[in-house]
Design an enzyme around this catalytic site. Structure first.
Site, PDB file in Angstrom:
ATOM      1  N   SER A 123       0.824  -1.202   0.000  1.00  0.00           N
ATOM      2  CA  SER A 123       0.000   0.000   0.000  1.00  0.00           C
ATOM      3  C   SER A 123       0.863   1.259   0.000  1.00  0.00           C
ATOM      4  O   SER A 123       0.399   2.327  -0.404  1.00  0.00           O
ATOM      5  CB  SER A 123      -0.869   0.052   1.255  1.00  0.00           C
ATOM      6  OG  SER A 123      -1.558  -1.143   1.424  1.00  0.00           O
ATOM      7  N   HIS A 144      -1.203  -2.646  -6.982  1.00  0.00           N
ATOM      8  CA  HIS A 144      -1.898  -2.392  -5.724  1.00  0.00           C
ATOM      9  C   HIS A 144      -3.405  -2.553  -5.899  1.00  0.00           C
ATOM     10  O   HIS A 144      -4.074  -1.691  -6.460  1.00  0.00           O
ATOM     11  CB  HIS A 144      -1.547  -0.965  -5.225  1.00  0.00           C
ATOM     12  CG  HIS A 144      -2.183  -0.622  -3.919  1.00  0.00           C
ATOM     13  ND1 HIS A 144      -2.597   0.649  -3.614  1.00  0.00           N
ATOM     14  CD2 HIS A 144      -2.485  -1.378  -2.842  1.00  0.00           C
ATOM     15  CE1 HIS A 144      -3.124   0.652  -2.403  1.00  0.00           C
ATOM     16  NE2 HIS A 144      -3.062  -0.557  -1.915  1.00  0.00           N
ATOM     17  N   GLU A 156      -3.845   0.136  -8.781  1.00  0.00           N
ATOM     18  CA  GLU A 156      -2.778   1.108  -9.045  1.00  0.00           C
ATOM     19  C   GLU A 156      -1.563   0.330  -9.548  1.00  0.00           C
ATOM     20  O   GLU A 156      -1.079  -0.566  -8.849  1.00  0.00           O
ATOM     21  CB  GLU A 156      -2.400   1.869  -7.760  1.00  0.00           C
ATOM     22  CG  GLU A 156      -3.453   2.865  -7.311  1.00  0.00           C
ATOM     23  CD  GLU A 156      -3.067   3.626  -6.026  1.00  0.00           C
ATOM     24  OE1 GLU A 156      -3.438   4.794  -5.907  1.00  0.00           O
ATOM     25  OE2 GLU A 156      -2.408   3.043  -5.149  1.00  0.00           O
ATOM     26  N   ASN A 195      -4.070   6.529  -1.357  1.00  0.00           N
ATOM     27  CA  ASN A 195      -3.770   6.671   0.074  1.00  0.00           C
ATOM     28  C   ASN A 195      -3.154   8.025   0.393  1.00  0.00           C
ATOM     29  O   ASN A 195      -3.307   8.542   1.498  1.00  0.00           O
ATOM     30  CB  ASN A 195      -2.838   5.549   0.540  1.00  0.00           C
ATOM     31  CG  ASN A 195      -3.586   4.237   0.678  1.00  0.00           C
ATOM     32  OD1 ASN A 195      -4.796   4.227   0.923  1.00  0.00           O
ATOM     33  ND2 ASN A 195      -2.897   3.128   0.509  1.00  0.00           N
TER      34      ASN A 195
HETATM   35  N1  LIG Z   1      -5.839  -5.438   3.880  1.00  0.00           N
HETATM   36  C1  LIG Z   1      -6.007  -4.401   3.074  1.00  0.00           C
HETATM   37  O1  LIG Z   1      -7.032  -3.693   3.137  1.00  0.00           O
HETATM   38  C2  LIG Z   1      -4.972  -4.074   2.042  1.00  0.00           C
HETATM   39  C3  LIG Z   1      -5.354  -3.314   0.922  1.00  0.00           C
HETATM   40  C4  LIG Z   1      -4.401  -3.057  -0.073  1.00  0.00           C
HETATM   41  C5  LIG Z   1      -3.100  -3.517   0.097  1.00  0.00           C
HETATM   42  N2  LIG Z   1      -2.764  -4.222   1.215  1.00  0.00           N
HETATM   43  C6  LIG Z   1      -1.385  -4.706   1.321  1.00  0.00           C
HETATM   44  O2  LIG Z   1      -1.352  -6.095   1.016  1.00  0.00           O
HETATM   45  C7  LIG Z   1      -0.327  -6.734   1.769  1.00  0.00           C
HETATM   46  C8  LIG Z   1      -0.919  -7.888   2.549  1.00  0.00           C
HETATM   47  O3  LIG Z   1      -1.919  -7.398   3.405  1.00  0.00           O
HETATM   48  P1  LIG Z   1      -3.034  -8.364   4.047  1.00  0.00           P
HETATM   49  O4  LIG Z   1      -4.025  -7.473   4.670  1.00  0.00           O
HETATM   50  O5  LIG Z   1      -3.443  -9.392   3.065  1.00  0.00           O
HETATM   51  O6  LIG Z   1      -2.150  -9.083   5.197  1.00  0.00           O
HETATM   52  P2  LIG Z   1      -2.487 -10.422   6.000  1.00  0.00           P
HETATM   53  O7  LIG Z   1      -1.773 -10.304   7.297  1.00  0.00           O
HETATM   54  O8  LIG Z   1      -3.947 -10.702   5.986  1.00  0.00           O
HETATM   55  O9  LIG Z   1      -1.796 -11.580   5.127  1.00  0.00           O
HETATM   56  C9  LIG Z   1      -0.405 -11.712   4.988  1.00  0.00           C
HETATM   57  C10 LIG Z   1      -0.073 -13.182   4.748  1.00  0.00           C
HETATM   58  O10 LIG Z   1       1.316 -13.289   4.440  1.00  0.00           O
HETATM   59  C11 LIG Z   1       1.814 -14.455   5.075  1.00  0.00           C
HETATM   60  N3  LIG Z   1       3.277 -14.385   5.178  1.00  0.00           N
HETATM   61  C12 LIG Z   1       4.034 -13.788   6.120  1.00  0.00           C
HETATM   62  N4  LIG Z   1       5.345 -13.977   5.862  1.00  0.00           N
HETATM   63  C13 LIG Z   1       5.415 -14.721   4.727  1.00  0.00           C
HETATM   64  C14 LIG Z   1       6.486 -15.241   3.964  1.00  0.00           C
HETATM   65  N5  LIG Z   1       7.751 -15.032   4.294  1.00  0.00           N
HETATM   66  N6  LIG Z   1       6.198 -15.971   2.852  1.00  0.00           N
HETATM   67  C15 LIG Z   1       4.892 -16.194   2.491  1.00  0.00           C
HETATM   68  N7  LIG Z   1       3.855 -15.722   3.187  1.00  0.00           N
HETATM   69  C16 LIG Z   1       4.100 -14.991   4.289  1.00  0.00           C
HETATM   70  C17 LIG Z   1       1.090 -14.463   6.406  1.00  0.00           C
HETATM   71  O11 LIG Z   1       1.161 -15.727   7.034  1.00  0.00           O
HETATM   72  C18 LIG Z   1      -0.327 -14.064   5.976  1.00  0.00           C
HETATM   73  O12 LIG Z   1      -1.106 -15.175   5.624  1.00  0.00           O
HETATM   74  C19 LIG Z   1       0.326  -5.646   2.600  1.00  0.00           C
HETATM   75  O13 LIG Z   1       1.440  -5.142   1.937  1.00  0.00           O
HETATM   76  C20 LIG Z   1      -0.752  -4.590   2.694  1.00  0.00           C
HETATM   77  O14 LIG Z   1      -0.246  -3.293   2.885  1.00  0.00           O
HETATM   78  C21 LIG Z   1      -3.662  -4.537   2.174  1.00  0.00           C
END
Ligand SMILES: NC(=O)c1ccc[n+]([C@@H]2O[C@H](COP(=O)([O-])OP(=O)(O)OC[C@H]3O[C@@H](n4cnc5c(N)ncnc54)[C@H](O)[C@@H]3O)[C@@H](O)[C@H]2O)c1
Length: 396
Positions: A123, A144, A156, A195
């Site tokens: 993000s 994104h 994005e 953002n």
């Molecule tokens: N949640 C949102 O609203 C949102 C929106 C847009 C972007 N993002 C971005 O997306 C990304 C993920 O966010 P999320 O909300 O899905 O997080 P999340 O915590 O729900 O999921 C992350 C996953 O990654 C796994 N993980 C951790 N280390 C790892 C590794 N070394 N290898 C493989 N898997 C691994 C975790 O076990 C988990 O299942 C972040 O960069 C976040 O900023 C999130």
């Protein structure tokens, strides 16, 4: 430019974003392998995908055989080697931490064919930095998605300092084939488009509240019922998660300095108490009994033009820095956050001179950098390019 459609993909991280991105790819005919740190998490992610596909079938949005075929295209593993050995594309969606992302990119780089594109769903973090953890920085870019990726229209596509145009074109075309509207972020700027603009609008509201100019309910009432936005800024911050809003705010402050001075007094104490909004039950509002009710009778407490003025100013900075064009900025805010209008079209409609005067009035009153008009706005106004009424403003 015509580009090859990536066929085989790996999605790293099967959490909130990753599992939904994997589902989206599989529904559009891609073979996808999800990677996570253990099999239990991967199993849970598969169950969520199955549940979601079943819902689509139940609602007659897709046929049962298509859902089964999509499910059959989803594979799981904890091994990067296994997941990435013959992919065209990887999309990383692990937690928002640069050290972790660099490790993931380095592992993907070692395992994936040299021609594969490595994209991040970050993000806020630097795409350029992630690219530097690989031997193919020209093939590393941002992709994104918005939450939930399956439903939200916007993507994005972000160019890192070393990303080549072919990579951007491929991700742009892929996003369209997935049924999305991609917008291009031409520079690796923090907060990208959506953002970043949301960040300044939040700050304006938080500072107005901190100064005692309006109650948070009054600000949200004005934003929703007078401004026509889908949620008030405090309600939306709670919905996004105050921990996330706080961290994004910190990164924006680090990147752009005083213009993004955070309102620590308002959000800091909530963070310390782990009151992160909807997900913890309490934030600015109490969510334990459902969505907070924003009162109708406070819709004049806050001047929504202030939100528009700082949003248009930040949009002007994006244009000034050659990071994005007005069309993409407006599409981003409308599709990513359901704004009733984009900040650029709004400013052109109101008149850039009116926006600059509003900013100057606020700057004189509060002496905060957030209100200082972007040089691009000042230049346009001085040249008479004041918007729709003269046929030229942020849009030509
Ligand atoms: N949640 C949102 O609203 C949102 C929106 C847009 C972007 N993002 C971005 O997306 C990304 C993920 O966010 P999320 O909300 O899905 O997080 P999340 O915590 O729900 O999921 C992350 C996953 O990654 C796994 N993980 C951790 N280390 C790892 C590794 N070394 N290898 C493989 N898997 C691994 C975790 O076990 C988990 O299942 C972040 O960069 C976040 O900023 C999130």
């Amino acid at each position: 430019m015509a580009t090859e459609k990536p066929k085989k993909a790996a999605v790293v991280g099967s959490g909130a974003m990753g599992h939904s991105i994997a589902e989206l790819l599989a529904m559009n005919g891609h073979e996808v392998t999800m990677i996570d740190i253990n099999d239990e998490l991967l199993q849970k992610a598969k169950e969520k995908i199955k549940w979601s596909l079943d819902k689509f079938v139940e609602k007659k949005r897709i046929r049962k055989e298509d859902a089964d075929a999509a499910m059959a295209r989803i594979h799981t593993t904890t091994s990067y080697q296994e997941a990435a050995k013959d992919i065209d594309l990887a999309i990383e969606a692990v937690p928002e931490n640069m050290d972790l992302k660099r490790k993931v990119f380095s592992a993907l780089d070692a395992a994936a064919p040299l021609q594969a594109i490595l994209a991040s769903n970050t993000s806020t973090l630097s795409i350029t930095e992630m690219g530097k953890a690989t031997k193919r920085p020209n093939k590393v870019a941002g992709m994104h998605f918005f939450n939930p990726p399956l439903m939200m229209q916007l993507v994005e596509v972000i160019k890192g300092e070393n990303t080549n145009q072919e990579t951007i074109n491929t991700l742009f075309e892929l996003s369209k084939k997935l049924g999305k509207t991609p917008i291009i972020v031409r520079k690796d700027v923090r907060g990208f488009i959506v953002n970043r603009i949301l960040g300044i609008v939040f700050n304006e509201a938080f500072w107005a509240f901190q100064r005692g100019e309006a109650a948070k309910e009054g600000i949200d009432s004005s934003v929703k019922y007078t401004g026509g936005f889908p949620m008030g800024w405090f309600e939306l911050a709670d919905f996004v998660g105050l921990d996330i809003a706080y961290e994004v705010g910190r990164i924006l402050y680090e990147a752009y300095g005083e213009r993004f001075k955070p309102c620590e007094e308002i959000i800091g104490p909530l963070i310390k108490e782990h009151k992160f909004g909807q997900k913890t039950g309490v934030g600015f509002y109490d969510w334990t009994k459902g969505r907070p009710r924003i009162p109708f009778n406070m819709l004049d407490e806050y001047d929504v033009e202030r939100s528009w003025a700082v949003a248009a100013n930040e949009a002007a900075w994006l244009i000034h820095d050659d990071a994005a064009n007005p069309e993409d900025i407006d599409a981003g805010m409308k599709l990513g956050t359901f704004w009733p209008s984009g900040p650029c079209e709004y400013a052109d409609r109101m008149g850039l001179d009116v926006v600059v005067n509003k900013l100057k009035e606020l700057y004189t009153k509060y002496s905060m950098e957030m209100y200082k008009p972007c040089p691009l706005l000042e230049e346009y106004v001085s040249k008479g390019f004041t918007g729709k009424k003269v046929g030229k403003g942020l849009y030509k």
